[in-house]
Design a protein around this motif. Sequence first.
Motif, short mmCIF file in Angstrom:
data_model
loop_
_atom_site.label_atom_id
_atom_site.label_comp_id
_atom_site.label_asym_id
_atom_site.label_seq_id
_atom_site.Cartn_x
_atom_site.Cartn_y
_atom_site.Cartn_z
N ALA A 77 -7.00 -1.60 -19.02
CA ALA A 77 -7.68 -2.67 -18.29
C ALA A 77 -8.90 -3.15 -19.05
CB ALA A 77 -8.09 -2.18 -16.91
N LEU A 78 -9.27 -4.41 -18.83
CA LEU A 78 -10.50 -4.91 -19.42
C LEU A 78 -11.71 -4.12 -18.91
CD1 LEU A 78 -9.91 -8.77 -19.05
CD2 LEU A 78 -9.63 -7.38 -21.12
N SER A 79 -11.65 -3.77 -17.63
CA SER A 79 -12.73 -3.01 -17.02
C SER A 79 -12.23 -2.34 -15.75
CB SER A 79 -13.93 -3.91 -16.69
OG SER A 79 -13.55 -4.91 -15.75
N ALA A 80 -12.93 -1.31 -15.35
CA ALA A 80 -12.70 -0.66 -14.05
C ALA A 80 -13.98 -0.83 -13.25
CB ALA A 80 -12.35 0.81 -14.23
N ILE A 81 -13.91 -1.64 -12.20
CA ILE A 81 -15.11 -2.01 -11.44
C ILE A 81 -15.15 -1.20 -10.15
CG2 ILE A 81 -16.35 -3.89 -10.32
CD1 ILE A 81 -14.73 -5.83 -12.14
N PRO A 82 -16.21 -0.40 -9.92
CA PRO A 82 -16.29 0.37 -8.67
C PRO A 82 -16.67 -0.52 -7.50
CG PRO A 82 -18.30 0.67 -9.94
CD PRO A 82 -17.38 -0.20 -10.78
N ASN A 83 -16.13 -0.23 -6.35
CA ASN A 83 -16.41 -1.02 -5.17
C ASN A 83 -16.48 -0.09 -3.97
OD1 ASN A 83 -16.83 -3.20 -3.47
ND2 ASN A 83 -14.66 -3.71 -3.32
N GLY A 84 -17.61 0.55 -3.76
CA GLY A 84 -17.74 1.46 -2.64
C GLY A 84 -18.83 2.48 -2.85
N PRO A 85 -18.97 3.38 -1.87
CA PRO A 85 -18.22 3.40 -0.61
C PRO A 85 -18.50 2.15 0.22
CG PRO A 85 -19.36 5.48 -0.96
CD PRO A 85 -19.92 4.50 -1.94
N ARG A 86 -17.48 1.75 0.98
CA ARG A 86 -17.58 0.57 1.83
C ARG A 86 -17.25 0.96 3.26
NH1 ARG A 86 -18.19 -3.52 -1.37
NH2 ARG A 86 -18.10 -4.95 0.40
N PHE A 87 -17.69 0.11 4.20
CA PHE A 87 -17.45 0.35 5.62
C PHE A 87 -17.10 -0.99 6.26
CE2 PHE A 87 -20.27 3.55 4.05
CZ PHE A 87 -19.92 4.73 4.69
N PHE A 88 -15.94 -1.04 6.93
CA PHE A 88 -15.54 -2.29 7.59
C PHE A 88 -16.49 -2.61 8.73
CE2 PHE A 88 -11.13 -1.53 5.91
CZ PHE A 88 -11.05 -2.71 5.19
N VAL A 89 -16.84 -3.88 8.85
CA VAL A 89 -17.63 -4.40 9.97
C VAL A 89 -16.70 -4.96 11.04
CG1 VAL A 89 -19.44 -6.06 10.62
CG2 VAL A 89 -19.55 -4.89 8.42
N VAL A 90 -15.46 -5.26 10.67
CA VAL A 90 -14.48 -5.80 11.61
C VAL A 90 -13.99 -4.69 12.55
CG1 VAL A 90 -13.76 -7.48 9.89
CG2 VAL A 90 -12.49 -5.34 10.11
N ASP A 91 -13.41 -5.10 13.67
CA ASP A 91 -12.88 -4.13 14.64
C ASP A 91 -11.40 -3.83 14.41
OD1 ASP A 91 -15.01 -3.43 16.65
OD2 ASP A 91 -15.16 -5.60 16.68
N GLU A 92 -10.62 -4.87 14.12
CA GLU A 92 -9.19 -4.65 13.93
C GLU A 92 -8.68 -5.51 12.79
OE1 GLU A 92 -6.56 -4.67 17.31
OE2 GLU A 92 -8.21 -4.21 18.69
N ASN A 93 -7.62 -5.05 12.17
CA ASN A 93 -6.93 -5.78 11.12
C ASN A 93 -5.54 -6.13 11.65
OD1 ASN A 93 -6.06 -6.70 8.53
ND2 ASN A 93 -5.06 -4.73 8.26
N LEU A 94 -5.32 -7.42 11.94
CA LEU A 94 -4.08 -7.86 12.58
C LEU A 94 -3.12 -8.42 11.55
CD1 LEU A 94 -5.64 -9.76 15.63
CD2 LEU A 94 -4.97 -7.36 15.51
N GLY A 95 -1.89 -7.95 11.59
CA GLY A 95 -0.84 -8.53 10.79
C GLY A 95 -0.94 -8.28 9.31
#
Length: 605
Positions: A453-471
């Motif tokens: 890969a050109l790069s490996a970009i870290p993204n986290g730790p993260r926490f969802f602010v949404v309540d549900e993920n639909l579909g």
Amino acid sequence: MANHSLSPDIKEINSKRRWPNIIGAFMLGVLITACNSDNSEETTEEIPDSSGPNSEACKSAENTTQVTDAGVEYMVTPEACFDSLPGYEFAANYAEIDGLSMHYVDVGPVDGDVVLLLHGQPSWSYLYRKMIPILAEAGYRVIAPDNIGMGKSDKPVDVTIHQFEQHVAWTKAFIDKLQLTNINLFVHDWGSLFGLRIAGEMSHHIARLVVANGTLPIIPPGKNPHIYPSFELDESLGDAATFFASRSSDQVEGFQQWIDYASSVPELLAGDVVQVLTVYQLTDEEISAYNAPYPSIDYKAAIRAFPAMFVDIEMQNIIAWQTLGAFHNPFMFNAGEFDRGLGSEENQQKWIEHVPGSDGNDHRRFLAGHFIQEDVGEELAIHLLNFLRTTTPEEPLRAGGPSFNFRYCEILLSYQDGSSITAEIWGTPGVNYCPQAQWEALDLSDIAAEYDALSAIPNGPRFFVVDENLGGDIILPSPDDEYRLFGELEMRLLTSVDLTDSQGEDVAYVPGKVLRDNTWLFYEGRRVYELTDINGQVYIMQSFSRLEDDNLQMDDLKNLGARLNLPEGWTFRSRILNDPLQVSAMDGIAMVLKDDLGNSYQLVP
């Protein structure tokens, strides 16, 4: 408003303390289990009396079984068993829950702020007798229920009815029956397992939350090591002192032995359990008072079955745990020094770090055992009063959905694709909760080299602010998913993002096209966080990040605007939804950007 004028003298209370229970203190030092909430016994000499648990009227009572309309068989402890209990002179109140009478103490001004005290096994509201008067005299309405099957509540005789989910439902029904809101909730032992679950699922009803020697277990599916017992009485089992002296020090094996012992020993005496897990010596009358609800084994289904309820606990508490990770109202954890399980420093610190409402509060460790209310009840009540007086609840927290405050991590592997630069997004949702040690151990240069890969970009730790993920499949894995191991951290391929406009870098405030066909759902009453760009387009936060700020909490987000280096003409705002909000991707593409702290937002169509 409550009258907060009482100020008892702690020195006077300390001067009246009894001699320490040396054996109990020693035994507490070796009781180390994941849910070490209910253990042990020793025999006590019965005290003849004309009333109370040792009276002839109590001991000779007929074991008459009654039946609810739903067919649940139960027994009622004779009132004579509760006569002349030392320190317990509270009027009885009853609420009908599923055809069963649930007893509760209710003292103090009817318009006072509510303090709800939840007990565990094998105690009952008698455990709170030292705390109730102090809190009530200070102007609070103090409510202390007896779990179904314990204390003065009706006692279903079938051990199998005593299941974790059933007791959670009964306790919720009790709160609804009394129409309790703005609750100052105090939980202990199994009362903490019920109470913390309820606090997470009914968080809008909770003004303050206090734990004393408690927790909320979460066990991966299929990983609960405990086995449901037979409940067949075993006459060969010795007394409690012998049992605990020989019990395994292994955490899992030792608790399984307790499950088996509690379910099968012919004489399970509640008072002896409390005594062994208490530092200071109880009087014979107090021990008898704990035994009062159970004149024979026919009344003991609940206290025999409670340890076995742990067998059915897996992931059902996860949503409550995630919601409590965003609980911003005042929180306090108090512990008994000699409770090395639920009162351990490790467990106490875990909860202090997890609940943002813990900041600035006086989390104490008392010279006490597991039954901390028995050892230092008066001091604990005074400490609780100070907490109630010096903290102020903020807005109610709307209970979260399955995605709310869900912790995850991602790695973006970027690649040149002709004139475009795209990145594969690998993440932990649906795989694990991104253990911090495994995340910190990642070598991103090695990962980029391993996958060309050109790069490996870290993204986290993260926490969802949404309540549900639909579909969509952001959180739930599918059989066709591709998995990789990055170091020791397993991830799955989630989607891809176009990074051409940002020259292959994850640049703040530059939107990228993410392949996504889902809808984010925010509940009514949820606080949301929005960026508006120079053209008036609104981006709503979908998750917050600890990539730049290790200590960022959900409750910090409402003041985030003061910390952001917004582009000229951009604005940030926070608001509470009056109605549910759905934010969908358009034709399989979501426009997503990040702020300079790494929090991510999606364009609202």
